[in-house]
Design an enzyme around this catalytic site. Structure first.
Site, short mmCIF file in Angstrom:
data_model
loop_
_atom_site.label_atom_id
_atom_site.label_comp_id
_atom_site.label_asym_id
_atom_site.label_seq_id
_atom_site.Cartn_x
_atom_site.Cartn_y
_atom_site.Cartn_z
CG HIS A 1 -0.20 0.25 2.50
ND1 HIS A 1 0.49 -0.74 3.13
CD2 HIS A 1 -0.01 1.36 3.23
CE1 HIS A 1 1.06 -0.25 4.22
NE2 HIS A 1 0.79 1.02 4.30
C1 UD1 Z 1 -1.68 5.38 6.66
C2 UD1 Z 1 -0.31 5.71 7.24
C3 UD1 Z 1 0.65 4.56 6.94
C4 UD1 Z 1 0.08 3.22 7.33
C5 UD1 Z 1 -1.27 3.04 6.67
C6 UD1 Z 1 -1.91 1.71 7.04
C7 UD1 Z 1 0.30 8.10 7.25
C8 UD1 Z 1 1.21 9.09 6.64
N1 UD1 Z 1 0.27 6.89 6.67
O1 UD1 Z 1 -1.53 5.38 5.24
O2 UD1 Z 1 1.84 4.77 7.67
O3 UD1 Z 1 0.96 2.20 6.94
O4 UD1 Z 1 -2.11 4.11 7.12
O5 UD1 Z 1 -3.10 1.50 6.43
O6 UD1 Z 1 -0.35 8.39 8.23
N2 UD1 Z 1 -9.06 5.28 2.90
C9 UD1 Z 1 -10.25 4.62 2.91
N3 UD1 Z 1 -10.77 4.24 4.11
C10 UD1 Z 1 -10.17 4.51 5.29
C11 UD1 Z 1 -8.96 5.21 5.27
C12 UD1 Z 1 -8.40 5.59 4.08
O7 UD1 Z 1 -10.83 4.35 1.87
O8 UD1 Z 1 -10.70 4.13 6.36
C13 UD1 Z 1 -8.47 5.67 1.61
C14 UD1 Z 1 -8.75 7.11 1.27
O9 UD1 Z 1 -8.98 7.20 -0.11
C15 UD1 Z 1 -7.46 7.82 1.62
C16 UD1 Z 1 -6.41 6.73 1.35
O10 UD1 Z 1 -7.07 5.50 1.67
O11 UD1 Z 1 -7.24 8.97 0.89
C17 UD1 Z 1 -5.19 6.88 2.17
O12 UD1 Z 1 -5.50 6.98 3.56
P1 UD1 Z 1 -4.51 7.74 4.59
O13 UD1 Z 1 -4.95 7.56 5.98
O14 UD1 Z 1 -4.26 9.12 4.11
O15 UD1 Z 1 -3.13 7.00 4.40
P2 UD1 Z 1 -2.79 5.47 4.26
O16 UD1 Z 1 -2.27 5.25 2.89
O17 UD1 Z 1 -3.88 4.57 4.75
#
Ligand code: UD1
Length: 388
Positions: A222
């Site tokens: 991811h």
């Molecule tokens: C975050 C952490 C990363 C961790 C990962 C585990 C940071 C910088 N990164 O990254 O260290 O390894 O979590 O999962 O904090 N989204 C959903 N549902 C959710 C949450 C997110 O669909 O419940 C989607 C959204 O489109 C969002 C994208 O995932 O924009 C990324 O989510 P985000 O929390 O920004 O970062 P992660 O890539 O999950």
């Protein structure tokens, strides 16, 4: 130690935001409740992760209590997400008057809450401090470096992390090597792990695929560096597809990866019966899948540690790791994004020449108890010093 927590010493605000925080916080809350005297806590969720798959399911699996406070920030750019957490966290500190704020790991919520607390003169405790990939293009590296610089008390999982902090000029009396709370969670939950066949069946796939003699592998991926560029994602999916001809692969798909596979029109690369695509898995499902696997391919931080504790060979599709002990002593091999290296090490592992490794020092299931004992002593001593 007093029998009861002083009434004029506030609770510890324990912050979680995203999936990898939850397995770190669960044993800490349990140990704080079991400590004599019990350490009062408030569980605060920033709302960074909010989907059932990414959030609620893990809360249930880990038997985490419902958060006392939820900031409901949701997704956004790094700046927006961090700023929203900060803006919403500040009034909570004014109202709750905590004795300290405890943060874990390296997600955006970790740094955001740290910055707000230190600027208000509230001590910050960082669990899993000192890990360094020395790759400043990783958002997590920025979060770790900055959190550690300003935190008051830093608990480390491996001795190299303690050494990193010393190199960055952090006073040794602020740092304690206590072991790994992730492994507390793993050992606490091992007996409840769900059978891998159940997870495959729950996703409407045929579990007989992974029940054969050849076993199966597990994949998670991811990181923006692996999944946000069409060419990189295509080459990684291509080599995974090749590996799946030798061993069926179960792939737990992060929402970011899933949407990029669609956006870059790469679904033909995963469209084979030998690659089982599952939604993000619960903690107990993931534990069952990993424990039964012959090989794990990942870019996650946590899986590098969990596979080391389980003795399962892990190929990490990253150029660097902030968890070097998993390579030096554990089952982890860094393979980067190099397709030839991934292919070679996968073949070696499947030929029975994968790393077996050993479990690192203090990854013994008792880290959270050590933190509870140390932190309560530290807080009570500060409280007495301040004249109460
Ligand atoms: C975050 C952490 C990363 C961790 C990962 C585990 C940071 C910088 N990164 O990254 O260290 O390894 O979590 O999962 O904090 N989204 C959903 N549902 C959710 C949450 C997110 O669909 O419940 C989607 C959204 O489109 C969002 C994208 O995932 O924009 C990324 O989510 P985000 O929390 O920004 O970062 P992660 O890539 O999950």
């Amino acid at each position: 130690m007093p029998d009861l927590w002083p009434t004029n010493l506030g609770p510890v605000i324990c912050v979680v935001g995203a999936r990898p925080n939850f397995m770190k916080m669960a044993p800490i809350l349990q140990a704080f409740a079991a400590h004599q005297p019990a350490i009062p806590t408030l569980l605060l969720h920033t709302g960074q992760h909010y989907d059932r798959d990414m959030n609620d399911k893990l809360f249930e699996d880990l038997r985490l209590p419902h958060p006392d406070i939820n900031l409901e920030v949701g997704s956004g750019s790094h700046a927006v997400q961090t700023a929203e957490v900060m803006r919403r966290f500040e009034p909570v500190l004014d109202e709750k008057k905590p004795s300290c704020v405890l943060v874990v790991g390296d997600v955006n919520s970790t740094l955001a809450c740290t910055l707000v607390a230190v600027k208000k003169g509230i001590p910050v405790v960082h669990v899993e401090a000192g890990l360094r990939s020395y790759d400043r293009t990783m958002p997590e590296e920025i979060n770790r470096v900055l959190t550690d610089q300003v935190a008051d008390l830093l608990y480390t999982t491996e001795r190299s992390a303690t050494a990193n902090l010393a190199r960055e000029g952090i006073a040794p009396e602020r740092v304690r090597f206590v072991g790994n709370v992730m492994i507390d969670s793993l050992l606490n939950n091992r007996e409840f792990a769900r059978p891998p066949a159940d997870s495959v069946r729950a996703a409407n796939c045929d579990p007989s695929l992974i029940a054969g003699q050849e076993g199966y592998g597990v994949v998670t991926m991811h990181r923006p560096s692996n999944v946000d560029h069409a060419d990189v994602l295509a080459s990684l999916l291509g080599v995974l597809r090749e590996i799946s001809e030798a061993i069926p692969l179960v792939f737990a798909l992060h929402p970011r990866t899933k949407s990029n596979i669609d956006r870059f029109e790469l679904s033909h690369l995963i469209n084979t019966p030998r690659m089982v695509m599952l939604p993000p898995q619960g903690y107990l499902e993931m534990l069952g899948l990993m424990a039964g696997a012959r090989i794990v391919l990942t870019d996650s931080g946590g899986l590098q540690e969990e596979t080391t504790a389980l003795g399962v060979p892990c190929l990490t599709m990253r150029e660097n790791t902030e968890r070097p002990i998993t390579v030096e002593q554990g089952t982890n091999t860094m393979v980067g994004r190099d397709v030839a290296a991934i292919r070679h090490h996968a073949n070696e592992t499947l030929a029975g020449r994968g790393k077996s490794g050993r479990v690192p020092e203090l990854w013994d299931g008792h880290t959270a108890e050590r933190i509870a004992a140390d932190l309560s002593f530290w807080l009570l001593a500060r409280h007495l010093d301040s004249g109460h």
